[in-house]
Write a protein that holds these residues in place. Structure first.
Motif, PDB file in Angstrom:
ATOM      1  N   GLU A 177      33.179  24.852  40.086  1.00  0.00           N
ATOM      2  CA  GLU A 177      34.555  25.041  39.634  1.00  0.00           C
ATOM      3  C   GLU A 177      35.027  26.040  38.993  1.00  0.00           C
ATOM      4  OE1 GLU A 177      35.961  21.369  38.664  1.00  0.00           O
ATOM      5  OE2 GLU A 177      35.638  20.529  40.644  1.00  0.00           O
ATOM      6  N   MET A 178      34.101  26.255  38.014  1.00  0.00           N
ATOM      7  CA  MET A 178      34.316  27.507  37.020  1.00  0.00           C
ATOM      8  C   MET A 178      34.178  28.701  37.451  1.00  0.00           C
ATOM      9  SD  MET A 178      32.871  26.523  33.061  1.00  0.00           S
ATOM     10  CE  MET A 178      32.815  28.227  32.846  1.00  0.00           C
ATOM     11  N   GLN A 179      33.019  28.742  38.133  1.00  0.00           N
ATOM     12  CA  GLN A 179      32.671  30.028  38.987  1.00  0.00           C
ATOM     13  C   GLN A 179      33.886  30.413  39.969  1.00  0.00           C
ATOM     14  OE1 GLN A 179      28.875  29.181  40.520  1.00  0.00           O
ATOM     15  NE2 GLN A 179      27.864  30.082  38.515  1.00  0.00           N
ATOM     16  N   SER A 180      34.229  29.638  40.772  1.00  0.00           N
ATOM     17  CA  SER A 180      35.319  29.876  41.705  1.00  0.00           C
ATOM     18  C   SER A 180      36.466  30.361  40.709  1.00  0.00           C
ATOM     19  CB  SER A 180      35.594  28.842  42.695  1.00  0.00           C
ATOM     20  OG  SER A 180      36.164  27.642  41.931  1.00  0.00           O
ATOM     21  N   GLN A 181      37.025  29.525  39.977  1.00  0.00           N
ATOM     22  CA  GLN A 181      38.119  29.994  39.045  1.00  0.00           C
ATOM     23  C   GLN A 181      38.108  31.246  38.485  1.00  0.00           C
ATOM     24  OE1 GLN A 181      38.842  27.418  35.864  1.00  0.00           O
ATOM     25  NE2 GLN A 181      39.694  25.680  37.064  1.00  0.00           N
ATOM     26  N   GLN A 182      36.619  31.305  38.069  1.00  0.00           N
ATOM     27  CA  GLN A 182      36.578  33.035  37.676  1.00  0.00           C
ATOM     28  C   GLN A 182      36.600  33.913  38.645  1.00  0.00           C
ATOM     29  OE1 GLN A 182      32.495  33.104  36.178  1.00  0.00           O
ATOM     30  NE2 GLN A 182      32.510  35.157  35.825  1.00  0.00           N
ATOM     31  N   GLN A 183      36.074  33.774  39.674  1.00  0.00           N
ATOM     32  CA  GLN A 183      36.558  34.827  40.781  1.00  0.00           C
ATOM     33  C   GLN A 183      38.100  34.982  41.104  1.00  0.00           C
ATOM     34  OE1 GLN A 183      34.385  33.543  44.405  1.00  0.00           O
ATOM     35  NE2 GLN A 183      32.683  35.229  43.937  1.00  0.00           N
ATOM     36  N   GLN A 184      38.612  33.829  41.165  1.00  0.00           N
ATOM     37  CA  GLN A 184      40.108  33.920  41.352  1.00  0.00           C
ATOM     38  C   GLN A 184      40.755  34.873  40.192  1.00  0.00           C
ATOM     39  OE1 GLN A 184      41.616  30.102  41.704  1.00  0.00           O
ATOM     40  NE2 GLN A 184      40.939  29.778  43.813  1.00  0.00           N
ATOM     41  N   LEU A 185      40.375  34.428  39.015  1.00  0.00           N
ATOM     42  CA  LEU A 185      40.680  35.263  37.928  1.00  0.00           C
ATOM     43  C   LEU A 185      40.526  36.766  37.953  1.00  0.00           C
ATOM     44  CD1 LEU A 185      40.290  32.565  35.115  1.00  0.00           C
ATOM     45  CD2 LEU A 185      42.371  33.710  35.721  1.00  0.00           C
ATOM     46  N   LEU A 186      39.525  37.040  38.503  1.00  0.00           N
ATOM     47  CA  LEU A 186      38.822  38.511  38.394  1.00  0.00           C
ATOM     48  C   LEU A 186      39.672  39.147  39.376  1.00  0.00           C
ATOM     49  CD1 LEU A 186      34.765  38.106  38.001  1.00  0.00           C
ATOM     50  CD2 LEU A 186      36.536  39.382  36.494  1.00  0.00           C
ATOM     51  N   GLN A 187      40.181  38.401  40.520  1.00  0.00           N
ATOM     52  CA  GLN A 187      40.762  38.980  41.616  1.00  0.00           C
ATOM     53  C   GLN A 187      42.189  39.463  41.003  1.00  0.00           C
ATOM     54  OE1 GLN A 187      40.552  36.626  44.814  1.00  0.00           O
ATOM     55  NE2 GLN A 187      38.728  37.384  45.688  1.00  0.00           N
ATOM     56  N   LEU A 188      42.800  38.565  40.352  1.00  0.00           N
ATOM     57  CA  LEU A 188      43.882  38.458  39.611  1.00  0.00           C
ATOM     58  C   LEU A 188      43.942  39.519  38.653  1.00  0.00           C
ATOM     59  CD1 LEU A 188      46.403  36.663  40.086  1.00  0.00           C
ATOM     60  CD2 LEU A 188      45.907  35.693  37.841  1.00  0.00           C
ATOM     61  N   ALA A 189      42.884  39.620  37.873  1.00  0.00           N
ATOM     62  CA  ALA A 189      43.039  40.902  36.887  1.00  0.00           C
ATOM     63  C   ALA A 189      42.803  42.222  37.459  1.00  0.00           C
ATOM     64  CB  ALA A 189      41.711  40.448  35.732  1.00  0.00           C
ATOM     65  N   GLY A 190      42.041  42.097  38.481  1.00  0.00           N
ATOM     66  CA  GLY A 190      41.956  43.437  39.389  1.00  0.00           C
ATOM     67  C   GLY A 190      43.336  44.047  39.720  1.00  0.00           C
ATOM     68  N   GLN A 191      44.109  43.004  40.325  1.00  0.00           N
ATOM     69  CA  GLN A 191      45.467  43.186  40.889  1.00  0.00           C
ATOM     70  C   GLN A 191      46.287  43.693  39.527  1.00  0.00           C
ATOM     71  OE1 GLN A 191      46.287  42.863  43.804  1.00  0.00           O
ATOM     72  NE2 GLN A 191      48.055  44.148  43.331  1.00  0.00           N
ATOM     73  N   VAL A 192      46.378  43.010  38.672  1.00  0.00           N
ATOM     74  CA  VAL A 192      47.092  43.500  37.350  1.00  0.00           C
ATOM     75  C   VAL A 192      46.823  44.804  36.977  1.00  0.00           C
ATOM     76  CG1 VAL A 192      47.734  42.843  35.014  1.00  0.00           C
ATOM     77  CG2 VAL A 192      47.557  41.016  36.651  1.00  0.00           C
ATOM     78  N   ALA A 193      45.630  44.987  36.900  1.00  0.00           N
ATOM     79  CA  ALA A 193      45.175  46.242  36.431  1.00  0.00           C
ATOM     80  C   ALA A 193      45.724  47.394  37.546  1.00  0.00           C
ATOM     81  CB  ALA A 193      43.496  46.291  36.623  1.00  0.00           C
ATOM     82  N   LYS A 194      45.478  47.156  38.501  1.00  0.00           N
ATOM     83  CA  LYS A 194      46.064  48.026  39.687  1.00  0.00           C
ATOM     84  C   LYS A 194      47.470  48.178  39.368  1.00  0.00           C
ATOM     85  CE  LYS A 194      43.279  48.244  43.907  1.00  0.00           C
ATOM     86  NZ  LYS A 194      43.323  47.545  45.158  1.00  0.00           N
ATOM     87  N   ASP A 195      48.294  47.314  39.166  1.00  0.00           N
ATOM     88  CA  ASP A 195      49.768  47.368  38.808  1.00  0.00           C
ATOM     89  C   ASP A 195      50.124  48.220  37.685  1.00  0.00           C
ATOM     90  OD1 ASP A 195      49.906  45.662  41.165  1.00  0.00           O
ATOM     91  OD2 ASP A 195      50.501  43.748  39.881  1.00  0.00           O
TER      92      ASP A 195
END
Length: 278
Positions: free
Chosen positions: A138-156
């Motif tokens: 679960e942690m790993q999937s959460q981590q992946q989601q967060l990374l994706q989110l972070a990437g999106q935020v960084a792009k913005d």
DNA sequence: AATGTAGTCAACCGCAGGCAT
DNA sequence: CATGCCTGCGGTTGACTACAT
């Protein structure tokens, strides 16, 4: 063992001495390492006259003569770490040893075999392991989601800043990772909990600690804290772990493979990845 | 006190990977 | 690229010690 029916003895095989080391041999080896450093073990015999193979010299140095070795019994804190890291990495003793400063792979291996290998794990331990795996997934999937989110935020962010300031996904991630490690180290160990008079279910303890010890470095750091807490008088981990496993005559291979999570995430990179969950 | 058994530790072996030639 | 050497790792063995009977 070939040609050693009466034990190690003091015999020579192919010109190489075998068996227990004498203090004189130790002295020679220590002196050699002091002068030439570690490595080049095969040259030791030539340079010192020691009738020991390079392999034997290396082993003696690594397991016994190294000055940074920690003497004495494995503490409950260390035992806890060993249990958890073994759950992560299986029989990768050298990897586990790296997280336990002053302990050798041989020492840990011996400790594991004498304390844990004998029987099957209890139901509690098995359940704890299952939950541990589940939570980690679960942690790993959460981590992946967060990374994706972070990437999106960084792009913005980049779009807003016009790309001037570095949003740092790698270095920052590393920093965040170490912060997490530090946090993990603050978490109470099994021994600490026990010392405080608390009584927990084994599985909860293992789950709790295991999540704290996803990263080997965290263990090393935690150990410092553990050592400062003093000897760990409790028999907490000792009794929970070794007693729980029982003393069945099941072969240890089953036991060992049971804890070996090779099928899940084993390699160091992956293990390191869980150090930077957020 | 003697003997048996279990636990611990040190050292060995074979194998595999890395590196130089 | 192939080969050989060196190093490191994991598994195993045997001696020693502590404890129980």
């Amino acid at each position: 063992m070939e040609g050693a029916p009466l034990g190690w003895g003091r015999q020579e095989v192919d010109g190489w001495r075998k068996g227990p080391w004498t203090s004189q041999e130790d002295k020679l080896l220590v002196e050699h390492v002091r002068q030439h450093g570690e490595g080049r073990w095969n040259s030791v015999s030539k340079l010192t006259g020691l009738k020991r193979s390079g392999k034997s010299c290396r082993l003696r140095w690594v397991n016994y003569l190294r000055p940074d070795l920690k003497r004495g019994k494995i503490t409950p804190q260390e035992e806890s770490i060993i249990v958890q890291l073994h759950a992560l990495w299986g029989n990768r003793w050298s990897t586990i040893a790296r997280s336990l400063p002053g302990r050798t792979d041989n020492e840990i291996k011996n400790y594991w075999r004498t304390h844990f290998k004998k029987g099957k794990p209890s139901k509690n331990i098995e359940r704890a392991r299952a939950r541990f795996l589940k939570q980690r997934q679960e942690m790993q999937s959460q981590q992946q989601q967060l990374l994706q989110l972070a990437g999106q935020v960084a792009k913005d962010h980049e779009n807003q800043d016009g790309g001037g300031a570095r949003t740092g996904t790698t270095a920052d991630d590393e920093d965040r990772g170490s912060a997490v490690v530090d946090d993990a180290c603050v978490a109470p160990t099994v021994a600490a909990a026990e010392a405080a008079g608390g009584h927990h279910h084994d599985e909860d303890l293992i789950m709790h600690d295991a999540m704290d010890f996803m990263c080997p470095m965290s263990c090393a750091l935690l150990l410092h804290g553990a050592v400062h807490q003093g000897g760990g008088t409790g028999s907490c981990c000792g009794s929970t772990a070794s007693d729980e496993y029982g003393s069945g005559e099941e072969d240890g291979a089953t036991w060992g493979s049971l804890w070996n999570l090779d099928g899940v995430v084993v390699d160091d990179a992956a293990a390191g990845a869980c150090c930077t969950p957020w």
